[in-house]
Write an enzyme that holds these catalytic residues in place. Structure first.
Site, PDB file in Angstrom:
ATOM      1  N   ARG A 110      36.888  29.561  35.679  1.00  0.00           N
ATOM      2  CA  ARG A 110      37.649  30.234  36.383  1.00  0.00           C
ATOM      3  C   ARG A 110      38.711  30.795  35.659  1.00  0.00           C
ATOM      4  NH1 ARG A 110      37.033  33.265  40.966  1.00  0.00           N
ATOM      5  NH2 ARG A 110      38.690  32.936  42.598  1.00  0.00           N
ATOM      6  N   THR A 411      29.747  39.707  42.203  1.00  0.00           N
ATOM      7  CA  THR A 411      29.281  38.511  41.666  1.00  0.00           C
ATOM      8  C   THR A 411      27.871  38.550  41.524  1.00  0.00           C
ATOM      9  OG1 THR A 411      31.404  37.582  42.748  1.00  0.00           O
ATOM     10  CG2 THR A 411      29.613  36.263  42.024  1.00  0.00           C
ATOM     11  N   GLU A 450      40.535  39.078  39.120  1.00  0.00           N
ATOM     12  CA  GLU A 450      40.310  37.863  39.888  1.00  0.00           C
ATOM     13  C   GLU A 450      41.630  37.492  40.352  1.00  0.00           C
ATOM     14  OE1 GLU A 450      37.088  36.286  41.075  1.00  0.00           O
ATOM     15  OE2 GLU A 450      36.854  36.918  38.958  1.00  0.00           O
ATOM     16  N   ASP A 453      42.288  37.378  44.042  1.00  0.00           N
ATOM     17  CA  ASP A 453      42.072  36.290  44.908  1.00  0.00           C
ATOM     18  C   ASP A 453      43.027  35.255  45.286  1.00  0.00           C
ATOM     19  OD1 ASP A 453      39.436  36.994  45.230  1.00  0.00           O
ATOM     20  OD2 ASP A 453      38.534  35.330  43.977  1.00  0.00           O
ATOM     21  N   SER A 473      38.694  30.378  44.859  1.00  0.00           N
ATOM     22  CA  SER A 473      37.412  31.149  44.852  1.00  0.00           C
ATOM     23  C   SER A 473      36.735  30.624  45.998  1.00  0.00           C
ATOM     24  CB  SER A 473      36.845  30.870  43.627  1.00  0.00           C
ATOM     25  OG  SER A 473      35.389  31.289  43.776  1.00  0.00           O
ATOM     26  N   GLY A 494      29.198  37.532  47.064  1.00  0.00           N
ATOM     27  CA  GLY A 494      29.415  38.035  48.402  1.00  0.00           C
ATOM     28  C   GLY A 494      30.939  37.701  48.656  1.00  0.00           C
ATOM     29  N   GLY A 495      31.919  37.439  47.720  1.00  0.00           N
ATOM     30  CA  GLY A 495      33.248  37.057  48.398  1.00  0.00           C
ATOM     31  C   GLY A 495      33.279  35.767  49.234  1.00  0.00           C
TER      32      GLY A 495
END
Ligand code: GLU
Length: 601
Positions: A110, A411, A450, A453, A473, A494-495
Site C-alpha cells: 500500500r 483498479t 491513494e 482513501d 483500502s 471497484g473502490g
C-alpha cells in the site's frame, strides 16, 4: 520459502514443460485459446482484464515460472496497457497460497502518506477540499509501493528476476498497444485534467486535445526506459536517484502548463519518504465458512475483515436452500452491517488498534445478525461494539465516517496459479481512473491519488490522514481453501464495491450453486450502508429486484460494478480460469495446457 524449494524443481519442471509442449504440438493437442474469458486445463492459469497481460503470465508459466512470477509479469504488462487503473505509480495487496509451506500469506504494498502530512493536510480555510480538488494535486500522492512489492515477492516467493518479469512489459511499452473503447472512455474521463499536464497530454491525448481514437497504437518509450532501469537495477532505480527526484518534483511542483484550467495544489513528499518505503508481509484474515477456510487481506485493507464479518453473519442462514430474493436480502443486510463496522474500526493498524479479532469473531457476528430483519434496514446503521470479542478489550472512541456511495470503478485484479499448487490473488491500483492525473515527465507513468482513501474530511476519525500512515483500502484479494488445499481465488476492482463484489461472488459460487463463470457474470448488487442499494442495470428487470423493492430496498442503477477475475481449482490438477466477458470491455483467461473442448465451461 518457496524459492529455495522450487529452485530444484524448476529446471526439471521446465524440461518437462518443454517436452510436453513439444510433444503436444506435434500431436496437435489443443493449445490455450487467446482472449476468451474462460479457460479450463492444467499446468497453471492466469486471468486478468487484458489479453496481453494474461498471455505474458502464461508464457512465464510455460517457461517454468511459478504463480508469483506469472502475477508480477502480468502486472508489469498491465502497468503499460491499463495505465489509468494500475502501474508503478501506485500500490496494491497480494494474497498468496504458498504450496511448499501449505500456508496463506499476504503482502501489503500500500502507498504511504509522506511524513510531513497531518490530519488537516486536505483542509483549507476550515473546510476539507472537494474530492476532485484533493485528487488532482500533489497532496493525494502516496509513496508508491508497487515496485517494492514486485521485487519483494519475486525475491521471497518467485523463481525469476525482475529483469525477466518485466521483459514483456518493456516490449509492449516500446512496440505499443492498440487503444480499445475502454481505454478511450477512461481517457475521456480525464481529458480536462490531462490537458493541464503536458506530460499526460503528450501520452494520452491527440494534438487537438481529444483522446486517442480507438484503434490507435499507443507507445510509451519513457515507460519502457523506466521499466528497463528497474529491471536492471531493482527498486533502487525507483526509490532513489533521478526517477525519485523527478517523482518528488512532480508531487511538490505539479508539472502543469501555464494555460492550466484547474488549480493543482502541491504535495509534501520528500526523498526520505521514498527511501523509507517498506513492503509489509502480514498474516491474512481468516474465517471458516461452511467448512471452507476463507483467507483475505487484513488492515490497512478493510477487504478481509468486511467480507469475513459478512460471511460470519451469513453462515447461520440456510442460504443454499433459500429463494434467491431471500438470499440476496440477507447478503445485502450482512454487507450493510459489516460496512458500518468497517467505516468505524478499520484503519492502518500501526496507527489505530483495529479490533480485528472482534470483527471476525462468530459471537460478534451473532450480535449483528440479531439486528437483521427480513426487510431493508434504514441506513446508515450504527457500528456495533466488537471490543468485548477482542482480546485487546479496550474500547476506542467510536467515530464512524458518513456512509458513502461507491466510487468510480478503477483498479485491476490478477489471478494466477501454477502446476505446483501455488495461487496468487493480486489487486493493484492508482486509486481513481487516471490516479492524480499527473504523468511524471520523462518517465511515462501516472502517479496515484491513494491518499484520498483516507477519511480526509475528518481530523479525528481513525482513518484520518497522518504522516507515515497507509490509507484504508477496500482491496479484497481472496483465497478459499478446502481441507487445506486451494479451491478458489477471486478478486475485483471497484473502490468500496470491491467488497460487495467479492461477497456476492462467494455467495453465488459457494451457496447458490453457480459456476465461477456464472458468478462472475451475475448482475451485481452493492449495499455499503447507504440509503440506496447500487445495482447493475441488468438486475433491475429481474423478479428479485421487484421482490427486494417490496421489502424496502431503494435500488439505484449504476452502469458497471467490478470486473472480477478468479480461478477455481477443480481437482486432479485441473483448473478453471475466469475473467470478465463484458465489463470493462471483457478480460482474458488462459491455462498452460487447455483441456479438450468437451471440458470447457
Ligand atoms: N483505492 C481503492 C482502494 O484501495 C481502490 C481503487 C478503486 O478500485 O476504486 O480501496
Amino acid at each position: 520459502m518457496l524459492r529455495s524449494r522450487l529452485a530444484h524443481l524448476v529446471t526439471a519442471a521446465s524440461l518437462l514443460v518443454a517436452l510436453t509442449l513439444a510433444f503436444g504440438a506435434a500431436a496437435g493437442a489443443a493449445t490455450a485459446p487467446v482472449g476468451p474469458p474462460t479457460a479450463t486445463g492444467r499446468g497453471g492459469a492466469a486471468a486478468t482484464v487484458e489479453r496481453l497481460a494474461t498471455q505474458a503470465a502464461i508464457d512465464t508459466l510455460r517457461r517454468g515460472g511459478n504463480a508469483v512470477d506469472a502475477a508480477v509479469t502480468a502486472a508489469g504488462v498491465l502497468s503499460v496497457t491499463e495505465p489509468f487503473s494500475s502501474g508503478i505509480g501506485g500500490g496494491g495487496f497480494l494474497v498468496l497460497y504458498d504450496a511448499s509451506q501449505r500456508k496463506v500469506t499476504t503482502i501489503d504494498g500500500r502507498e504511504v502518506a509522506p511524513a510531513a502530512m497531518s490530519p488537516a493536510s486536505f483542509w483549507e480555510d476550515g473546510a476539507p477540499l472537494s474530492f476532485s480538488d484533493a485528487r488532482h494535486s500533489g497532496l493525494s500522492v502516496g509513496v508508491p509501493g508497487t515496485v517494492a512489492t514486485w521485487a519483494r515477492v519475486l525475491r521471497e516467493y518467485g523463481t525469476i528476476s525482475l529483469r525477466e518479469a518485466l521483459a514483456p512489459a518493456i516490449r509492449v511499452a516500446r512496440k505499443g498497444f492498440v487503444v480499445d473503447q475502454t481505454f478511450f472512455d477512461q481517457t475521456a474521463l480525464n481529458r480536462d485534467w490531462f490537458a493541464d499536464v503536458p506530460a499526460a497530454a503528450a501520452l494520452y491525448l491527440d494534438a487537438d486535445g481529444t483522446p486517442r481514437d480507438v484503434g490507435t497504437v499507443v507507445r510509451n518509450p519513457d515507460l519502457a526506459a523506466t521499466l528497463a532501469g528497474i529491471a536492471r537495477f531493482g527498486p533502487r532505480a525507483f526509490y532513489r536517484g533521478p526517477l525519485a527526484a523527478a517523482l518528488i518534483d512532480t508531487v511538490r511542483h505539479p508539472p502543469v502548463s501555464p494555460a492550466a484550467t484547474h488549480v493543482w495544489r502541491p504535495g509534501v513528499m520528500t526523498g526520505k519518504d521514498l527511501r523509507a518505503y517498506a513492503v509489509r508481509e502480514r498474516a491474512p484474515t481468516h474465517v471458516s465458512y461452511r467448512g471452507l477456510d476463507v483467507y483475505g487481506m487484513g488492515p490497512p485493507s478493510s477487504g478481509g475483515s468486511t467480507v469475513g464479518e459478512a460471511l460470519n453473519i451469513l453462515e447461520s442462514y440456510a442460504l443454499p436452500g433459500m429463494a434467491r430474493d431471500a438470499v440476496l436480502q440477507r447478503m445485502l443486510e450482512a454487507s450493510r452491517y459489516s460496512f458500518a463496522d468497517r467505516n468505524a474500526y478499520v484503519a492502518d493498524p500501526s496507527f489505530f488498534p483495529v479490533p480485528l479479532t472482534g470483527l471476525l469473531a462468530e459471537g460478534y457476528a451473532a450480535t449483528r445478525r440479531a439486528l437483521i430483519t427480513e426487510r431493508a434496514a434504514t441506513s446508515p446503521v450504527a457500528p456495533g461494539d466488537p471490543y468485548p470479542f477482542d482480546a485487546a478489550g479496550q474500547a476506542a472512541a467510536k467515530e464512524t465516517e458518513p456512509a458513502k456511495q461507491t466510487e468510480l470503478a478503477s483498479t485491476t485484479h490478477i489471478s494466477t496459479c501454477d502446476r505446483w499448487g501455488n495461487v496468487v490473488s493480486y489487486t493493484f491500483t492508482i486509486e481513481a481512473i487516471g490516479g492524480a492525473g499527473m504523468v511524471v515527465p520523462g518517465y511515462g507513468f501516472l502517479v496515484n491519488n491513494e491518499l484520498t482513501d483516507f477519511t480526509f474530511d475528518s481530523t479525528t476519525q481513525p482513518n484520518r490522514v497522518e504522516g507515515g500512515k497507509r490509507p484504508r483500502s477496500s482491496i479484497c484479494p481472496t483465497i478459499v481453501l478446502r481441507d487445506g488445499a486451494p479451491l478458489l481465488t477471486v478478486g475485483a476492482p471497484g473502490g468500496a464495491s470491491i467488497i460487495s463484489t467479492v461477497l456476492q461472488l462467494l455467495v453465488d459460487r459457494l451457496d447458490q450453486g453457480m459456476t465461477l463463470p456464472q458468478a462472475i457474470v451475475d448482475p451485481r448488487l452493492s449495499q455499503l450502508n447507504t440509503a440506496t442499494t447500487q445495482v447493475e442495470p441488468a438486475f433491475l428487470s429481474t423478479p428479485e429486484a421487484a421482490a427486494l423493492q417490496k421489502l424496502g430496498y431503494v435500488l439505484a442503477a449504476t452502469p458497471e460494478i467490478g470486473a472480477a477475475t478468479g480461478i477455481e481449482l477443480l481437482g486432479h490438477g485441473e483448473v478453471l480460469a475466469v475473467a470478465e466477458p463484458v465489463r470493462r470491455g471483457g478480460g482474458s483467461a488462459m491455462v498452460v495446457a487447455a483441456a479438450a473442448a468437451r471440458r470447457a465451461h
